[in-house]
Scaffold this motif. Structure first.
Motif, PDB file in Angstrom:
ATOM      1  N   CYS A 137       0.903  -0.958  -0.062  1.00  0.00           N
ATOM      2  CA  CYS A 137      -0.023  -0.318  -0.040  1.00  0.00           C
ATOM      3  C   CYS A 137       1.136   1.298  -0.326  1.00  0.00           C
ATOM      4  CB  CYS A 137      -0.885  -0.281   0.910  1.00  0.00           C
ATOM      5  SG  CYS A 137       0.124   0.699   2.661  1.00  0.00           S
ATOM      6  N   LEU A 138       0.177   1.936  -0.816  1.00  0.00           N
ATOM      7  CA  LEU A 138       1.272   3.706  -0.578  1.00  0.00           C
ATOM      8  C   LEU A 138       0.438   4.508   0.307  1.00  0.00           C
ATOM      9  CD1 LEU A 138       3.311   5.673  -2.097  1.00  0.00           C
ATOM     10  CD2 LEU A 138       1.892   5.956  -4.049  1.00  0.00           C
ATOM     11  N   GLY A 139       1.249   5.213   1.034  1.00  0.00           N
ATOM     12  CA  GLY A 139       0.898   6.493   1.679  1.00  0.00           C
ATOM     13  C   GLY A 139       1.461   7.488   1.179  1.00  0.00           C
ATOM     14  N   LEU A 140       0.531   8.671   0.701  1.00  0.00           N
ATOM     15  CA  LEU A 140       1.276  10.179   0.775  1.00  0.00           C
ATOM     16  C   LEU A 140       0.684  10.804   1.533  1.00  0.00           C
ATOM     17  CD1 LEU A 140       0.604  10.259  -3.493  1.00  0.00           C
ATOM     18  CD2 LEU A 140       2.320   9.182  -2.195  1.00  0.00           C
TER      19      LEU A 140
ATOM     20  N   GLU B 186      -2.800   9.921   3.338  1.00  0.00           N
ATOM     21  CA  GLU B 186      -3.598   9.456   2.725  1.00  0.00           C
ATOM     22  C   GLU B 186      -3.092   8.056   1.981  1.00  0.00           C
ATOM     23  OE1 GLU B 186      -7.459  10.125  -0.383  1.00  0.00           O
ATOM     24  OE2 GLU B 186      -6.423  11.842   0.641  1.00  0.00           O
ATOM     25  N   ILE B 187      -3.573   7.155   2.415  1.00  0.00           N
ATOM     26  CA  ILE B 187      -3.297   5.449   1.193  1.00  0.00           C
ATOM     27  C   ILE B 187      -4.147   5.186  -0.313  1.00  0.00           C
ATOM     28  CG2 ILE B 187      -4.168   3.176   1.515  1.00  0.00           C
ATOM     29  CD1 ILE B 187      -3.549   2.444   5.049  1.00  0.00           C
ATOM     30  N   VAL B 188      -3.518   5.593  -0.785  1.00  0.00           N
ATOM     31  CA  VAL B 188      -4.065   6.195  -2.056  1.00  0.00           C
ATOM     32  C   VAL B 188      -3.875   4.995  -3.267  1.00  0.00           C
ATOM     33  CG1 VAL B 188      -3.348   8.440  -1.926  1.00  0.00           C
ATOM     34  CG2 VAL B 188      -1.688   6.773  -2.983  1.00  0.00           C
ATOM     35  N   GLY B 189      -3.170   4.386  -2.539  1.00  0.00           N
ATOM     36  CA  GLY B 189      -3.266   2.511  -3.513  1.00  0.00           C
ATOM     37  C   GLY B 189      -3.209   1.907  -2.739  1.00  0.00           C
ATOM     38  N   VAL B 190      -3.221   1.001  -3.283  1.00  0.00           N
ATOM     39  CA  VAL B 190      -3.402  -0.788  -2.608  1.00  0.00           C
ATOM     40  C   VAL B 190      -2.566  -1.821  -3.249  1.00  0.00           C
ATOM     41  CG1 VAL B 190      -4.499  -0.156  -0.328  1.00  0.00           C
ATOM     42  CG2 VAL B 190      -6.083  -2.099  -2.547  1.00  0.00           C
TER      43      VAL B 190
ATOM     44  N   LEU C  62      -8.237  -5.679   0.746  1.00  0.00           N
ATOM     45  CA  LEU C  62      -7.267  -3.795   1.572  1.00  0.00           C
ATOM     46  C   LEU C  62      -8.003  -2.651   0.518  1.00  0.00           C
ATOM     47  CD1 LEU C  62      -4.052  -4.832   1.548  1.00  0.00           C
ATOM     48  CD2 LEU C  62      -5.532  -5.266   2.993  1.00  0.00           C
ATOM     49  N   SER C  63      -9.077  -3.223  -0.465  1.00  0.00           N
ATOM     50  CA  SER C  63      -9.107  -2.256  -1.549  1.00  0.00           C
ATOM     51  C   SER C  63     -10.120  -1.316  -0.842  1.00  0.00           C
ATOM     52  CB  SER C  63      -9.799  -2.618  -2.421  1.00  0.00           C
ATOM     53  OG  SER C  63     -11.683  -3.319  -1.949  1.00  0.00           O
ATOM     54  N   ARG C  64     -10.490  -1.511   0.411  1.00  0.00           N
ATOM     55  CA  ARG C  64     -11.375  -0.828   1.314  1.00  0.00           C
ATOM     56  C   ARG C  64     -10.353   0.665   1.927  1.00  0.00           C
ATOM     57  NH1 ARG C  64     -11.202  -5.640   4.529  1.00  0.00           N
ATOM     58  NH2 ARG C  64      -9.619  -5.119   6.374  1.00  0.00           N
ATOM     59  N   LEU C  65      -8.943   0.363   1.510  1.00  0.00           N
ATOM     60  CA  LEU C  65      -7.629   1.767   2.622  1.00  0.00           C
ATOM     61  C   LEU C  65      -7.926   2.699   2.394  1.00  0.00           C
ATOM     62  CD1 LEU C  65      -5.827  -1.524   4.297  1.00  0.00           C
ATOM     63  CD2 LEU C  65      -7.261  -0.044   5.183  1.00  0.00           C
ATOM     64  N   VAL C  66      -8.075   2.095   0.128  1.00  0.00           N
ATOM     65  CA  VAL C  66      -7.995   3.712  -0.751  1.00  0.00           C
ATOM     66  C   VAL C  66      -8.977   4.574   0.080  1.00  0.00           C
ATOM     67  CG1 VAL C  66      -8.214   4.255  -2.797  1.00  0.00           C
ATOM     68  CG2 VAL C  66      -7.008   1.693  -2.572  1.00  0.00           C
TER      69      VAL C  66
ATOM     70  N   SER D 123       1.976   6.744  12.176  1.00  0.00           N
ATOM     71  CA  SER D 123       2.930   6.874  13.590  1.00  0.00           C
ATOM     72  C   SER D 123       1.866   5.156  13.369  1.00  0.00           C
ATOM     73  CB  SER D 123       2.664   6.976  14.864  1.00  0.00           C
ATOM     74  OG  SER D 123       1.107   7.492  15.537  1.00  0.00           O
ATOM     75  N   GLN D 124       0.690   5.486  12.745  1.00  0.00           N
ATOM     76  CA  GLN D 124       0.158   4.145  12.311  1.00  0.00           C
ATOM     77  C   GLN D 124      -0.162   3.322  10.837  1.00  0.00           C
ATOM     78  OE1 GLN D 124      -2.189   2.814  15.046  1.00  0.00           O
ATOM     79  NE2 GLN D 124      -1.162   4.432  16.370  1.00  0.00           N
ATOM     80  N   PHE D 125       1.255   3.642  10.503  1.00  0.00           N
ATOM     81  CA  PHE D 125       1.497   3.207   8.840  1.00  0.00           C
ATOM     82  C   PHE D 125       2.375   2.152   9.027  1.00  0.00           C
ATOM     83  CE2 PHE D 125       3.054   2.891   4.982  1.00  0.00           C
ATOM     84  CZ  PHE D 125       2.209   2.818   3.868  1.00  0.00           C
ATOM     85  N   PRO D 126       2.395   1.223   8.402  1.00  0.00           N
ATOM     86  CA  PRO D 126       1.505   0.934   7.904  1.00  0.00           C
ATOM     87  C   PRO D 126       0.183  -0.230   8.553  1.00  0.00           C
ATOM     88  CG  PRO D 126       3.139  -0.905   8.229  1.00  0.00           C
ATOM     89  CD  PRO D 126       3.664   0.197   8.831  1.00  0.00           C
ATOM     90  N   PRO D 127      -0.950   0.309   7.620  1.00  0.00           N
ATOM     91  CA  PRO D 127      -2.169  -0.003   8.696  1.00  0.00           C
ATOM     92  C   PRO D 127      -1.976  -1.826   9.231  1.00  0.00           C
ATOM     93  CG  PRO D 127      -2.499  -0.074   6.340  1.00  0.00           C
ATOM     94  CD  PRO D 127      -1.385   0.483   6.851  1.00  0.00           C
TER      95      PRO D 127
END
Length: 913
Positions: free
Chosen positions: A497-500, A514-518, A525-529, A536-540
């Motif tokens: 997953c990618l968080g920007l 914000e998680i922009v891609g998985v 995991l698509s619900r994470l987008v 501090s909470q990354f990765p989910p």
């Protein structure tokens, strides 16, 4: 997790969020172990992380490895300390392993306040209670120094960079060991390296050569230093190890690729990671863990660079024990096999042995070697193919070091010899079976080593293929957005997953992202987008929990950075690279390329917006151009009909556009007139040039009224024609004159008619002389000046055409008038006036005669008149007009003087008063 609270970190001045960790949780609960490392690959960092992963997976826990240095660093130029300023993953893990230089001292101190149990590796503790796991630098360097002393060396130097804790320990152990053997180290034996890489070793070699090579052997702080050191010495003609013996530290694969092959200390970095996890799990359970250093034993790996002639097992190496030989009581060679299993392998890899962490897998290997030999010795039978196949599989899975096969051959031949000697007379017949069994075992381990080497080659090939796919997809820039992670290679089976970062604020702290891609083949995991979280909470948790229990994969978190760009974080499941000399792994490379692709996407988006804006502007420009063209056409037609010549003066450029009609008006061809102002101004009549320049300057100075001026301009034929110039000033956005735009119209005919009318109004139409009206005006002005100036005076003469007292033919009268006019037209002096004041009367006003009486120029004129015309005229002269009240008195007095002259007997005499 407990309640969050805040802490103001001293020296940092920022707010860090803290979390408490539940203690005493049963070991059966699956936990997440975090690793903070400068980079996440290579023979050191990768091996440590691999050891952490082995130990954590062995008890069912997950591992998240966070890279704290930015991706895309320039070659080997690492910053002095981590630039991580956000608490990445600290709220997503239950315990933390921090590898040396991963965090600055301030950040390391702040990490403890999150309440997460911490174990350090090769790092100075931020708190006295912190346990620190380190390789046995002291024991490894002592074995290396003693081995060189065994070879007869006494002038032993040290090469390294002391910027890290491990290097300082190795240097101190080097000096201590020399002192224990009665050798006093000299300052010239210390060769400082600029870094821990090959270039640092090459630089140190140059210093040694400049110092005259004061040593015969060198301990290198790292293998990479030693590789650069050896290459530099060989390039200068030195023969190694004859001229300089070298023993290094790290046991990297690069040492086996140089010539001579590098003797080195194996620090067993994987075991360092395993031991750190054991301490961390104990702290997480609430057990007491002793603070301070926890050392993991090292071992000496002997190759040729130290002076030895063949590869030997560490337990059989000279200098490896006080006696310099193996345990003589090991008659069966079992101890040799145990020690070989302990040192010949990098560690278990792959799911086949993932549950047998560390020593268990190695014990299974040496027992698999010993069992066929024991069976052959006891029963004289050959090893079963299944047993040999299992041995081959174990050998490949344990990742043998490059020199492992040579060590195995030596150890197994020693075991063979000892086993044959121990058979006794009762089983002497089994000796051939023992030899065949050892040969079969050697073939099996050879196959295993070959398979490991081929697997390594296949892995490198897959990495190259994957890298090519990633490069093409990310750099192509014409497909889907890189945010969707569709560019990941097909061979990636794990999750990602990618968080920007949200917003552009880069202030230290727990930044929002914000998680922009998985990437998830199952789609769970698509619900994470679109979900927003914090660093501090990354990765989910949904990503880390999605991994398969017992899998050899772990989750990597790598900064998506390149140059000055910092986009966010990439989390991806995968295996750790432990054998590469360079510490950069493929995920680091992918993150750097992803940052470039995101930069490119943003740039392309900006360019598309600019293109759209330009297209809209171009459409407006085209519409405006059409309007202007139509307007120009109408104006051109109107200009042609009105015979106007247009011009446009660009003030800033200093150029003027002259229309074809403008040039035609002056009779010039199109290519004769350029675009300079001088093309116009230098053709202006000298008498009109100053007035025109002043009018233009007034316009440029901000004159509010349009320019309108008549002046004369020289044409192509050389004649001057009158032109009417009209112009307006065009201002720029700042209100300053930018252009002068106007027309030039030929008004010669009208101007000449005006001049003629003016001349006729003030001149006699028959003679062209000044008429009575203008003469009286000038005479009045002269009278006024006489009153104002005592030194000023004028003279006046009247000339009247008469018949001389006899009859005359009327035909002669016009001849007399014409002769008088001809004489009076001759110039006297500027300021003098000749006029016709009546039908037969003419007057001459001579200006500024002073006090000297009648001026010579007047006398000469009157003499010519008498000589040419004679008695047909009568002349009266007033030599001064001072004292006269007005022009009528002046004319009256002059007329009296003239009449007096007519009464004289000789009218040729001029009457003068």
């Amino acid at each position: 997790m407990g309640e969050k609270h805040q802490l103001d970190s001293d020296g940092v001045g920022e707010v860090w969020k803290m979390m408490t960790v539940r203690r005493g949780v049963p070991a059966t609960v699956r936990r997440t172990i975090g690793v903070l490392s400068p980079v996440v690959g290579g023979f050191y960092f990768g091996a440590v992380i691999a050891g952490v992963a082995r130990a954590a997976r062995g008890v069912g826990h997950r591992v998240v490895a966070v890279q704290t240095y930015p991706a895309g660093l320039d070659r080997e130029r690492y910053p002095d300390e981590s630039v991580l300023d956000t608490p990445v993953a600290l709220g997503a893990v239950d315990g933390l392993v921090v590898i040396g230089k991963a965090l600055s001292p301030e950040r390391l101190a702040a990490v403890r306040e999150w309440g997460v149990p911490v174990v350090l590796i090769s790092e100075d503790p931020a708190h006295p209670d912190d346990p620190v796991v380190v390789p046995d630098n002291v024991g490894g360097v002592r074995a290396a120094v003693e081995h060189l002393i065994w070879h007869g060396h006494t002038a032993i130097g040290f090469l390294g960079n002391l910027g890290q804790r491990d290097m300082r320990e190795r240097f101190a152990a080097y000096r201590t060991t020399l002192a224990e053997h009665g050798i006093e180290s000299d300052d010239s034996w210390w060769y400082e390296a600029s870094d821990n890489q090959e270039q640092g070793g090459a630089d140190a070699a140059g210093r040694m050569l400049q110092a005259g090579t004061p040593t015969t052997a060198v301990i290198a702080a790292t293998d990479r230093n030693a590789v650069g050191f050896q290459r530099a010495l060989r390039s200068h003609g030195l023969v190694l190890p004859r001229d300089q013996a070298v023993v290094a530290f790290d046991h990297a694969d690069s040492g086996a690729r140089v010539s001579p092959r590098l003797s080195t200390v194996d620090a067993h970095f994987g075991r360092v990671g395993e031991h750190a996890v054991g301490l961390l799990l104990a702290r997480m359970r609430g057990d007491d863990v002793a603070p301070g250093e926890h050392r993991v034993p090292s071992s000496l790996v002997v190759r040729e660079s130290c002076g030895c002639t063949e590869i030997t097992s560490p337990v059989m190496s000279p200098g490896s024990s006080p006696g310099g030989v193996a345990d003589v009581e090991d008659t069966q060679g079992t101890d040799l096999l145990r020690r070989l299993a302990d040192t010949a392998f990098a560690g278990p890899a792959g799911s086949a042995v993932s549950r047998r962490a560390g020593p268990d897998a190695r014990e299974a290997w040496w027992r698999a070697v010993e069992e066929p030999v024991d069976v052959a010795a006891e029963r004289g039978v050959s090893p079963a193919p299944a047993a040999l196949g299992r041995l081959s599989d174990l050998t490949a899975a344990l990742q043998p070091h490059p020199e492992a096969l040579e060590q195995m051959v030596q150890v197994l031949r020693t075991v063979e010899s000892r086993r044959v000697e121990s058979l006794g007379e009762a089983r002497a017949a089994n000796a051939p079976a023992v030899r065949r069994a050892v040969t079969d075992v050697l073939l099996a381990v050879t196959k295993g080593c070959t398979r490991a080497m081929l697997a390594r080659s296949g892995q490198l090939e897959r990495t190259i293929v994957d890298q090519y796919e990633v490069d093409m997809d990310l750099l192509r820039g014409d497909g889907a957005s890189p945010r969707a992670l569709g560019w990941l290679p097909r061979g990636v089976r794990g999750h990602a997953c990618l968080g920007l970062w949200v917003g552009s604020d880069r202030a230290p702290g727990d930044r929002e992202m914000e998680i922009v891609g998985v990437h998830d083949t199952s789609g769970t995991l698509s619900r994470l987008v679109g979900v927003r979280t914090t660093a501090s909470q990354f990765p989910p948790a949904a990503l880390t929990r999605a991994g398969t229990v017992g899998s050899n994969e772990l989750t990597f978190v790598v900064p998506v950075t390149f140059g000055g760009s910092d986009w966010g974080l990439l989390a991806i499941d995968g295996t750790v690279e432990t054998r590469a000399t360079q510490p950069r792994d493929r995920f680091n490379h992918w993150a750097a390329l992803l940052a470039v692709a995101l930069d490119q996407e943003r740039l392309l988006g900006s360019l598309r917006e600019q293109r759209k804006a330009l297209e809209q502007a171009a459409a407006r420009e085209r519409a405006l151009a059409d309007t202007v063209r139509e307007s120009e056409e109408r104006y051109a037609l109107a200009s042609m009909a009105a015979h106007d010549g247009t011009w446009d003066w660009d003030v800033s450029a200093g150029t003027v556009y002259y229309s074809p009609r403008w040039k035609q008006t002056l009779g010039y061809a199109e290519d004769v007139i350029g675009d300079q102002p001088s093309e116009w101004l230098e053709r202006v009549h000298p008498a009109d040039r100053d007035e025109l320049s002043a009018a233009i300057a007034a316009q440029l100075a901000g004159c509010g009224t349009p320019l309108e001026l008549e002046h004369r301009v020289r044409t192509q034929s050389g004649d001057y024609r009158w032109m009417m110039c009209r112009a307006v000033t065009v201002l720029d956005d700042a209100g300053c004159p930018a252009r002068l735009v106007g027309t030039l119209v030929d008004v010669t005919e009208r101007k000449e008619a005006e001049i003629a009318l003016q001349r006729d109004a003030l001149h006699d139409p028959e003679t062209g002389l000044v008429n009575r009206l203008l003469f009286l005006d000038r005479l009045g002005a002269a009278l006024l000046r006489c009153r104002r100036s005592a030194g000023y005076d004028c003279a006046i003469a009247l000339v009247r055409v008469v018949d001389g007292g006899t009859s005359r033919d009327d035909d002669h009268a016009p001849d007399v008038h014409r002769e008088v006019v001809r004489q009076l037209r001759r110039p006297l002096r500027e300021g003098d006036t000749t006029a016709r004041t009546g039908e037969d009367d003419f007057a001459i006003l001579v200006d500024d005669v002073g006090t000297g009486g009648m001026p010579d120029r007047l006398t000469e004129l009157l003499e010519r008149l008498r000589r040419e015309i004679g008695p047909r005229i009568s002349i009266g002269v007033l030599q001064s007009i001072r004292g006269m009240r007005d022009v009528n008195e002046v004319l009256r007095e002059a007329d009296i003087v003239l009449l007096r002259g007519q009464t004289r007997v000789d009218p040729r005499n001029t009457a003068v008063r």
